[in-house]
Design a protein around this motif. Sequence first.
Motif, short mmCIF file in Angstrom:
data_model
loop_
_atom_site.label_atom_id
_atom_site.label_comp_id
_atom_site.label_asym_id
_atom_site.label_seq_id
_atom_site.Cartn_x
_atom_site.Cartn_y
_atom_site.Cartn_z
N ALA A 281 0.91 -1.16 0.00
CA ALA A 281 0.00 0.00 0.00
C ALA A 281 0.94 1.20 0.00
CB ALA A 281 -0.89 0.03 1.23
N MET A 282 0.44 2.38 -0.34
CA MET A 282 1.36 3.52 -0.34
C MET A 282 1.94 3.70 1.06
SD MET A 282 2.59 5.31 -2.69
CE MET A 282 3.63 6.73 -2.85
N PHE A 283 1.06 3.58 2.09
CA PHE A 283 1.50 3.66 3.49
C PHE A 283 0.87 2.51 4.28
CE2 PHE A 283 2.05 7.88 1.78
CZ PHE A 283 3.35 8.14 2.16
N ALA A 284 1.55 2.05 5.32
CA ALA A 284 1.05 0.88 6.07
C ALA A 284 -0.27 1.19 6.76
CB ALA A 284 2.10 0.43 7.09
N VAL A 379 5.90 -16.42 10.31
CA VAL A 379 6.16 -15.64 9.10
C VAL A 379 5.18 -14.49 9.15
CG1 VAL A 379 6.10 -15.62 6.58
CG2 VAL A 379 6.80 -17.70 7.80
N ARG A 380 5.65 -13.26 9.03
CA ARG A 380 4.71 -12.13 9.12
C ARG A 380 5.22 -10.95 8.32
NH1 ARG A 380 6.77 -12.24 14.73
NH2 ARG A 380 8.47 -10.76 14.82
N GLY A 381 4.35 -9.96 8.20
CA GLY A 381 4.70 -8.75 7.46
C GLY A 381 3.68 -8.50 6.37
N ARG A 382 3.91 -7.43 5.63
CA ARG A 382 3.02 -7.10 4.53
C ARG A 382 3.87 -6.69 3.33
NH1 ARG A 382 -2.46 -6.27 6.39
NH2 ARG A 382 -2.60 -5.30 8.42
N GLY A 383 3.42 -7.09 2.14
CA GLY A 383 4.09 -6.68 0.91
C GLY A 383 5.53 -7.13 0.92
N ALA A 384 6.43 -6.23 0.50
CA ALA A 384 7.85 -6.56 0.42
C ALA A 384 8.55 -6.23 1.72
CB ALA A 384 8.47 -5.82 -0.76
N MET A 385 7.86 -6.48 2.83
CA MET A 385 8.40 -6.27 4.18
C MET A 385 7.98 -7.50 5.00
SD MET A 385 7.68 -3.02 6.70
CE MET A 385 8.60 -2.87 8.26
N ILE A 386 8.75 -8.57 4.85
CA ILE A 386 8.36 -9.88 5.40
C ILE A 386 9.47 -10.37 6.31
CG2 ILE A 386 7.81 -12.29 4.81
CD1 ILE A 386 5.61 -10.41 3.90
N ALA A 387 9.09 -11.01 7.41
CA ALA A 387 10.08 -11.50 8.36
C ALA A 387 9.76 -12.91 8.81
CB ALA A 387 10.15 -10.57 9.57
N LEU A 388 10.82 -13.55 9.31
CA LEU A 388 10.74 -14.90 9.90
C LEU A 388 11.23 -14.76 11.33
CD1 LEU A 388 12.56 -17.54 7.67
CD2 LEU A 388 10.32 -17.76 8.72
N GLU A 389 10.41 -15.11 12.32
CA GLU A 389 10.89 -15.10 13.70
C GLU A 389 11.37 -16.49 14.08
OE1 GLU A 389 8.75 -12.88 16.64
OE2 GLU A 389 10.06 -13.66 18.23
N VAL A 390 12.62 -16.58 14.53
CA VAL A 390 13.28 -17.86 14.78
C VAL A 390 13.28 -18.15 16.29
CG1 VAL A 390 15.41 -19.17 14.45
CG2 VAL A 390 14.73 -17.44 12.76
N VAL A 391 12.81 -19.34 16.65
CA VAL A 391 12.65 -19.70 18.08
C VAL A 391 13.19 -21.11 18.35
CG1 VAL A 391 10.64 -18.22 18.49
CG2 VAL A 391 10.30 -20.54 17.59
#
Length: 455
Positions: A281-284, A379-391
Amino acid sequence: MNTPSTAAHPPVVEAGPRPTQERRLVTAIPGPRSQELQRRKERAVSRSVGTVLPVYVEAAGGGVVVDVDGNSLIDLGSGIAVTTVGNAHPRVVQALAAQAAAFTHTCFMVTPYDGYVEVAEALNRLTPGAHEKRSVLFNSGAEAVENAVKIARAHTGRQAVVTFDHAYHGRTNLTMAMTAKNMPYKHGFGPFAAEVYRAPMSYPFRDGLPGPEAARRALDVIDKQVGAENLAAMVIEPIQGEGGFIVPASGFLAALAQWCRQHGVVFVADEVQTGFARTGAMFACDHEDVVPDLVVTAKGIAGGMPLAAVTGRAEIMDAPHVGGLGGTYGGNPVACAAALAVLATIEEEQLVERARRIGASLTERLTALQAADPRLGEVRGRGAMIALEVVEPGTLEPDADLTRRVAAAAHAAGLIVLTCGTWGNVLRFLPPLAMPDHLLVEALDVLEAIFEETR
Ligand SMILES: *Cc1c(COP(=O)(O)O)cnc(C)c1O
């Protein structure tokens, strides 16, 4: 221009040829020339400025960064969410070169120029909400955040500012106080600015709370520990960046914004990392239909030229006295020319849509990976801002060591990946939107193999 061009003063330049869009390793990472430059860096530059990946860059564009040894790395960082339209995008290069050839600086507060006004008009049009707006331009995200607080204080006549757990707002004195994490941002650098308070963030993976409930928890802390009548501004990243790409539960932001409206508190969205098509989106804030009073932008705004802005409701933005805001370089004409080219590129190349498609590919592949690997918590985030939280498998216990090892292996394999998170256990992906599909697929193949090898 009347002066004939010479070799020393070439005419307006063509953008360089775009590097071949491939991952190519011709030496170990870092190669010998990079290692030599890193030794010089260690003798010349304060050690306080760290290095994620000591390959020295010769060229970059599309989805790759090419180093001085001839290695070509897949860029999953965009210089921390900055080169969203692609590095050295030809349109941006042309625009800033043409502006630099005309004039490089006059100081907008001394003798103004149209580029600044045009950027302000564009920001007023593009940021959430159809109300009357004004903008002011600065040099960095931190400087813009500080100015948003100044504006909110001038408007409300109140002093307190509330920020959130896991927040990152910059490295200046006020923004250090607003930032949550001690190491490396604050340690040994106090005393910090007064009248900054912290509230609990919505962090669905860890608290499991629905948005409205998480908002009640935060607002209770604010009400009891600060008091709405003392509060000038609430400042929040709609998706937290350095804190771990934390996407608050749906309804959290809207509830906070509504409470701020009821109590005359200025609601400030720090969209420095999330802005300008990054999240699809233009802004989150657009994803949640939240209309902030003020929006802070920087990073993706100008293709790497130093530029930042505060944009918001005209009556709030006009509260400080004449001459109260500004700065020598704020809204530099070359940076403004780059910003206008970036905004035109986002529209022309439909990069909002492109970010959504990149997000869908990343999420699909990483979710499949996660389903078969209990070390991948979320796995989370939106668009081209994605992350993996490692536990630690099957728990919420952060595994920073594995995260570091995976990042190091990715670097050695020619991927530029970054980590983040309060516990350093989040791998984050911020590819330029100019990333070709085949490189995105290749990057995910490499990453998948690394997770296999680190079992
Ligand atoms: C990077 C960042 C800042 C600080 O921006 P600088 O340009 O580095 O000063 C502020 N807020 C957020 C959310 C950021 O990601």
